[in-house]
Write a protein that holds these residues in place. Structure first.
Motif, PDB file in Angstrom:
ATOM      1  N   UNK A 258       9.663  49.499  -6.355  1.00  0.00           N
ATOM      2  CA  UNK A 258      10.615  49.235  -7.426  1.00  0.00           C
ATOM      3  C   UNK A 258      11.486  50.379  -7.898  1.00  0.00           C
ATOM      4  N   UNK A 259      11.220  51.595  -7.479  1.00  0.00           N
ATOM      5  CA  UNK A 259      12.067  52.701  -7.941  1.00  0.00           C
ATOM      6  C   UNK A 259      13.378  52.694  -7.152  1.00  0.00           C
ATOM      7  N   UNK A 260      14.529  52.764  -7.827  1.00  0.00           N
ATOM      8  CA  UNK A 260      15.785  52.803  -7.071  1.00  0.00           C
ATOM      9  C   UNK A 260      15.817  54.001  -6.115  1.00  0.00           C
ATOM     10  N   UNK A 261      16.387  53.784  -4.944  1.00  0.00           N
ATOM     11  CA  UNK A 261      16.363  54.805  -3.901  1.00  0.00           C
ATOM     12  C   UNK A 261      16.955  56.123  -4.376  1.00  0.00           C
ATOM     13  N   UNK A 262      18.078  56.034  -5.060  1.00  0.00           N
ATOM     14  CA  UNK A 262      18.746  57.273  -5.502  1.00  0.00           C
ATOM     15  C   UNK A 262      17.886  58.023  -6.519  1.00  0.00           C
TER      16      UNK A 262
ATOM     17  N   UNK B  61       6.159  58.830 -23.783  1.00  0.00           N
ATOM     18  CA  UNK B  61       6.480  59.979 -22.929  1.00  0.00           C
ATOM     19  C   UNK B  61       7.993  60.177 -22.874  1.00  0.00           C
ATOM     20  N   UNK B  62       8.709  59.050 -22.820  1.00  0.00           N
ATOM     21  CA  UNK B  62      10.168  59.146 -22.775  1.00  0.00           C
ATOM     22  C   UNK B  62      10.691  59.747 -24.077  1.00  0.00           C
TER      23      UNK B  62
ATOM     24  N   UNK C 158      11.935  53.192 -15.650  1.00  0.00           N
ATOM     25  CA  UNK C 158      12.542  52.109 -16.439  1.00  0.00           C
ATOM     26  C   UNK C 158      12.459  52.406 -17.937  1.00  0.00           C
ATOM     27  N   UNK C 159      11.435  53.144 -18.337  1.00  0.00           N
ATOM     28  CA  UNK C 159      11.279  53.467 -19.757  1.00  0.00           C
ATOM     29  C   UNK C 159      12.088  54.697 -20.156  1.00  0.00           C
ATOM     30  N   UNK C 160      12.710  55.332 -19.163  1.00  0.00           N
ATOM     31  CA  UNK C 160      13.542  56.484 -19.483  1.00  0.00           C
ATOM     32  C   UNK C 160      12.866  57.840 -19.300  1.00  0.00           C
ATOM     33  N   UNK C 161      11.728  57.834 -18.649  1.00  0.00           N
ATOM     34  CA  UNK C 161      11.028  59.099 -18.386  1.00  0.00           C
ATOM     35  C   UNK C 161      11.670  59.783 -17.171  1.00  0.00           C
ATOM     36  N   UNK C 162      11.780  61.115 -17.220  1.00  0.00           N
ATOM     37  CA  UNK C 162      12.189  61.862 -16.035  1.00  0.00           C
ATOM     38  C   UNK C 162      10.993  61.917 -15.089  1.00  0.00           C
TER      39      UNK C 162
ATOM     40  N   UNK D  52      -1.742  52.586 -10.219  1.00  0.00           N
ATOM     41  CA  UNK D  52      -0.893  51.623  -9.517  1.00  0.00           C
ATOM     42  C   UNK D  52       0.232  52.337  -8.789  1.00  0.00           C
ATOM     43  N   UNK D  53       0.742  51.675  -7.756  1.00  0.00           N
ATOM     44  CA  UNK D  53       1.763  52.302  -6.930  1.00  0.00           C
ATOM     45  C   UNK D  53       3.157  52.227  -7.541  1.00  0.00           C
ATOM     46  N   UNK D  54       3.312  51.416  -8.580  1.00  0.00           N
ATOM     47  CA  UNK D  54       4.649  51.296  -9.169  1.00  0.00           C
ATOM     48  C   UNK D  54       4.786  52.115 -10.456  1.00  0.00           C
ATOM     49  N   UNK D  55       3.897  53.068 -10.657  1.00  0.00           N
ATOM     50  CA  UNK D  55       3.981  53.898 -11.861  1.00  0.00           C
ATOM     51  C   UNK D  55       5.346  54.577 -11.990  1.00  0.00           C
ATOM     52  N   UNK D  56       5.832  55.131 -10.898  1.00  0.00           N
ATOM     53  CA  UNK D  56       7.118  55.839 -10.957  1.00  0.00           C
ATOM     54  C   UNK D  56       8.219  54.911 -11.455  1.00  0.00           C
ATOM     55  N   UNK D  57       8.197  53.691 -10.944  1.00  0.00           N
ATOM     56  CA  UNK D  57       9.212  52.721 -11.324  1.00  0.00           C
ATOM     57  C   UNK D  57       9.103  52.353 -12.809  1.00  0.00           C
ATOM     58  N   UNK D  58       7.884  52.142 -13.282  1.00  0.00           N
ATOM     59  CA  UNK D  58       7.681  51.774 -14.687  1.00  0.00           C
ATOM     60  C   UNK D  58       8.109  52.916 -15.612  1.00  0.00           C
TER      61      UNK D  58
END
Lengths: 425, 495
Positions: A346-350, A282-283, A316-320, A307-313
């Motif tokens: 796990x997603x950074x706050x910013x 996707x990235x 991390x892979x470079x997806x918008x 899963x709840x950490x999909x956004x974080x994963x």
């Protein structure tokens, strides 16, 4: 004086980095008073943070983001000790199209047509500027929405609205900013049938766009969809607007990537339950993905691995990554909680702030005007007393197109009505 | 489409479900001082195991079978040390200890002495609360994946089906059970849906690990609930198939049902009086549905009443008075704030969402300060989920409702907000004497949170169920999952 400020505004706007082009519904309205939001910590929506900053608005646009004093004569909003962000954007919502979900008389999310191809369905003409839902979201910091038709394989055209109740003439900032749809088995009874039909319709839309005259003379073969539906796909095929597709299973997500490649489309994916399994692809394909972090149920065989950490994963892979309370209209406001949950996983706050502002604008091709605090952008700004994602936080001030909205809704009015009643007892 | 944040649940998917409430008088009778006494109390009740069809016996009308399997496993004692301890019983220790032994909370306080041989766990920086209790769930009866084959939550085939039992539809391998547990939920009431006026009997379960039958998970001694539903759902679903199709029809349906139950009870009693005599004849035919309603009249079954609108709720209170039963909790109670004073007066609890609204007309007048107003008027407020997603963040939902109260000028203490998802919920389920707070003697249902449970950023880190550690976020070996995910691509990633 007025001319000058108009000029300044026009100049600022022209100088702003611009992707899209056509003017918004309210452009051309004379700029109003200058407003300066002073002293806050400004998070601009793209990841940049400015301490003790000034955000100045003129009319419906931002004219300055910087430091120092407010321009003389500007109305000052003191944001010392507070957090200033772009207005939040509700992605893939039916805001403006529905008042009461189960009352069809109040619902304009789709027509009664059974045809799965409804790309001509134009949400912008059905948006109800007096919907009580608008203020309910706005007072919690949601200032714009990608109002999206529902159902079918191609559901229709998305309208970009600013949540300004009563603005009958210009609540839709820009109509037809995207075509929305959904993949999966349910659309045409099987995945193969769904994908085949979609490919056929896109092919025929291209044929239609180049052989319109023949079509009108009835000198063309039968095409796979209604004339207006094919016509509406023109901007998608021309990459002027994105195709926004809900998809969950890996095979459907891969199909979206393939579709974008074959037909040279701009695509955005929503839902994307299993997207974390192919995050790299996707990235690489530069497909923005909008997720609801709370959607962690293995609710179907196409959603196992939710899963709840999909956004974080994905990040991390470079997806918008965009974040939304997907499928919600009445509680699109809970996008802040969704973002907070993404951060907790796990997603950074910013990045999470970007995911509810700039990334959504980008995913819908509206980033030239929306989603960040920069000169030339639409003046949708929220002042928060504390962390916007924390459950106890609500905005101190919400400005939409430079207008400071009253922090009231039908819900707060009902509340106050009964509080008064109990006080009187 | 999307699994929506809030509305996945019942209300959204099948349109139905929810619950309604009722009893309360019985509450007192049901105070479970100890499981033993409870079991006695239910001696008149339960009988068949979940899969055994009730025999045509003479047994006195009964409601539910008493569970055979204890839910508390023997777990080594443990002292959780140095955490912020929120008891939900009016006390918060900024730095406190909790001692769990023999399945119970043995002591709560500052600087407890560690008894010999008791493992001490440093919980500094953490917050400890009672296990979360949800009064309204359909986990197990509307399982994930939401296959048509898994739709076991609502016997919509008639307008009243008091004879059906959620326990009989409960799939103990539903992966949603694991998600609830990992979010700090230790007890949940599983209800039939709300498509009918009387949807059937609930079962209160624990988030037990490795349950193979509902009885392995059953909350021993918890009274059965009866699900009733007012308003739109029954008339929408049954309007086209014989009714009711109006609110008039709804109320007439309730009256008819309880009138029949009253007569059935009288007939049984008459036969009981005569049964030794020569001309007594045989006993009246058993009617399992009416037996459940008699349980409501007798106060042994608690009424959980799905009811949104203020006028619907007051109508149900009048009906309950008419037939001499009590409503234990109004569920969904979107307009509870309009009648908070009346709810307080009647001693009925309100199970509410923090902010779901607008999906149907009777949910249109929702306000975020609902729970806060109910609370401030002295009624029992509860935050419930009705959703396998929402159940995973009842702490957050309580936090939102608390914040809304504060904005309305109604300060809600942390203890009170916590009670909305623990002690008050326990009361609604009739188990408040054995769980729902951190007090000596209560079941050791305990959650250790990474931080403030009212923050969006906190996680349930450790969950104790009856003193046994059943979940540990930081230990890959303590992430139990049900059979369904075995061998699936995402096995072990469920989170």
């Amino acid at each position: 004086m007025k001319t000058l400020s108009l000029l300044t505004f026009a100049l600022a706007w022209l100088l702003a980095p611009s992707v899209s082009a056509s003017p918004l519904s309210f452009d051309g309205v004379p700029a109003g008073t200058r407003v300066a939001i002073v002293g806050g910590t400004v998070h601009d929506g793209t990841g940049k943070v400015f301490e003790n900053a000034v955000v100045e608005l003129e009319g419906s646009r931002i004219v300055r983001v910087g430091t120092g004093e407010a321009t003389a004569g500007a109305t000052v909003i003191d944001a010392k000790g507070k957090i200033v962000t772009p207005g939040l954007i509700a992605a893939s919502t039916t805001l403006g199209l529905v008042e009461i979900g189960m009352e069809s008389s109040t619902r304009d999310t789709s027509g009664s047509d059974d045809d799965p191809i409804r790309s001509a369905y134009d949400a912008s003409v059905a948006v109800h500027a007096q919907s009580t839902l608008l203020a309910v979201q706005a007072i919690d910091g949601v200032t714009s929405a990608a109002t999206t038709p529902q159902g079918g394989l191609l559901s229709g055209q998305v309208a970009w609205i600013d949540l300004l109740p009563g603005h009958h003439h210009d609540i839709v900032a820009k109509p037809r900013i995207a075509v929305a749809g959904g993949l999966g088995q349910r659309i045409a009874g099987s995945r193969a049938a769904t994908l085949a039909h979609l490919a056929e319709v896109l092919d025929d839309a291209r044929i239609y766009s180049t052989t319109k005259a023949a079509f009108e003379r009835r000198a063309s073969r039968d095409l796979a969809a209604h004339r207006l539906d094919l016509e509406a796909l023109g901007p998608v095929l021309g990459r002027e607007v994105p195709l926004v597709l809900e998809a969950h299973r890996v095979s459907d997500l891969l199909a979206v990537i393939e579709l974008a490649k074959t037909h040279k489309l701009r695509v955005t994916v929503t839902g994307a339950t299993q997207a974390w399994q192919i995050a790299d692809e996707l990235a690489a394909a530069k497909v923005p993905v909008i997720v609801a972090p709370t959607a962690n149920l293995p609710g179907g065989f196409d959603r196992i691995g939710a899963r709840m950490d999909t956004a974080s994963l994905l990040h991390a892979a470079g997806v918008t990554v965009g974040i939304a309370a997907l499928g919600e209209a009445h509680n699109a406001r809970n996008v802040t909680q969704q973002a907070g949950i993404a951060v907790a996983h796990g997603l950074p706050h910013e990045v999470a702030l970007t995911a509810v502002t700039h990334a959504v604008a980008l995913a819908y091709g509206m980033d030239a005007d929306y989603g960040s605090l920069a000169p030339g952008k639409v003046a949708n700004v929220v002042v928060w007393p504390a962390d916007p994602f924390e459950l106890s936080t609500v905005p101190d001030a919400v400005l939409i197109r430079g207008e400071s909205i009253p922090l009231r809704s039908r819900q707060t009015d009902l509340r106050d009505r009964y509080l008064r009643r109990f006080e009187a007892q | 489409m999307y699994g929506v944040f809030g509305q996945t649940a019942c209300e959204g998917r099948l349109w139905s479900r929810s619950v309604a409430a009722v009893p309360r008088s019985s509450a007192i009778a049901l105070r479970l001082a100890a499981f033993a006494s409870v079991a006695l109390m239910f001696a008149c009740g339960p009988k068949p195991s979940a899969s055994t069809p009730p025999a045509a016996t003479d047994a006195p009308p009964s409601s539910e079978a008493a569970p055979q399997t204890p839910t508390t496993t023997a777990a080594p004692p443990v002292l959780l040390r140095g955490a912020r301890v929120m008891t939900a019983a009016g006390v918060i220790y900024e730095r406190g200890d909790v001692l769990l032994r023999d399945g119970k909370v043995e002591a709560v306080g500052a600087q407890l002495q560690a008894p010999q041989g008791v493992a001490v766990i440093d919980a500094a920086g953490k917050t400890i609360t009672p296990g979360i209790i949800d009064t309204h769930s359909h986990i197990g009866v509307y399982a994930s994946p939401a296959l048509s084959a898994h739709s076991d939550g609502n016997e919509m085939s008639a307008a009243t089906t008091p004879q059906v039992r959620a326990a009989d539809g409960y799939w103990p391998q539903d992966p949603q059970i694991d998600l609830a547990r990992a979010a700090g939920v230790t007890t949940m009431q599983i209800l039939p849906g709300s498509a009918n006026l009387i949807g059937g009997q609930s079962v209160v379960v624990r988030t037990t690990v490795g349950a193979r039958t509902v009885d392995d998970a059953r909350f021993v001694g918890a009274p059965t609930g009866l699900k009733m539903a007012c308003g739109e759902n029954p008339k929408r679903v049954h309007g086209e198939k014989g009714g009711p199709m109006t609110r008039m029809g709804n109320m007439a349906g309730f009256r008819t049902a309880f009138q029949k139950a009253t007569e059935y009870k009288r007939k049984r009693a008459a036969w009981e009086r005569k049964k030794g005599e020569e001309d007594a004849g045989g006993p009246p035919d058993r009617d399992l549905g009416l037996e459940a309603l008699v349980g409501v009249l007798d106060g042994t079954i608690l009424v959980h009443n799905h009811c949104y609108r203020a006028d619907d709720m007051l109508g149900m209170l009048a009906l309950a008075d008419e037939f001499g039963f009590e409503i234990r909790s109004f569920h969904h109670a979107v307009e509870a704030y309009k009648i908070a004073d009346r709810l307080a007066e009647a001693g009925v609890s309100a199970s509410m969402w923090a902010d779901w609204w607008g999906f149907k007309a009777e949910a249109y007048d929702s306000i975020r300060a609902n729970a806060a107003i109910v609370s401030s008027q002295g009624a029992r407020a509860i935050i419930h989920s009705d959703s396998a997603q929402g159940i995973q963040r009842l702490n957050q939902e309580a936090a939102k409702a608390k914040a809304a109260g504060e904005r309305a000028g109604l300060p809600i203490s942390e203890d009170e907000a916590l009670r909305w998802i623990t002690a008050n919920a326990a009361w609604a389920l009739g188990i408040e004497d054995v769980t729902g707070t951190l007090e000596a003697g209560k079941m050791a249902d305990v959650v250790v949170w990474s931080g403030d449970p009212l923050s969006v950023y906190s996680h349930a880190e450790r969950v104790y169920l009856g003193g046994a550690l059943v979940y540990d976020r930081n230990d890959p070996k303590q992430q139990p999952h049900t059979d369904f995910l075995v061998g699936q691509p995402a096995q072990g990633d469920l989170r």
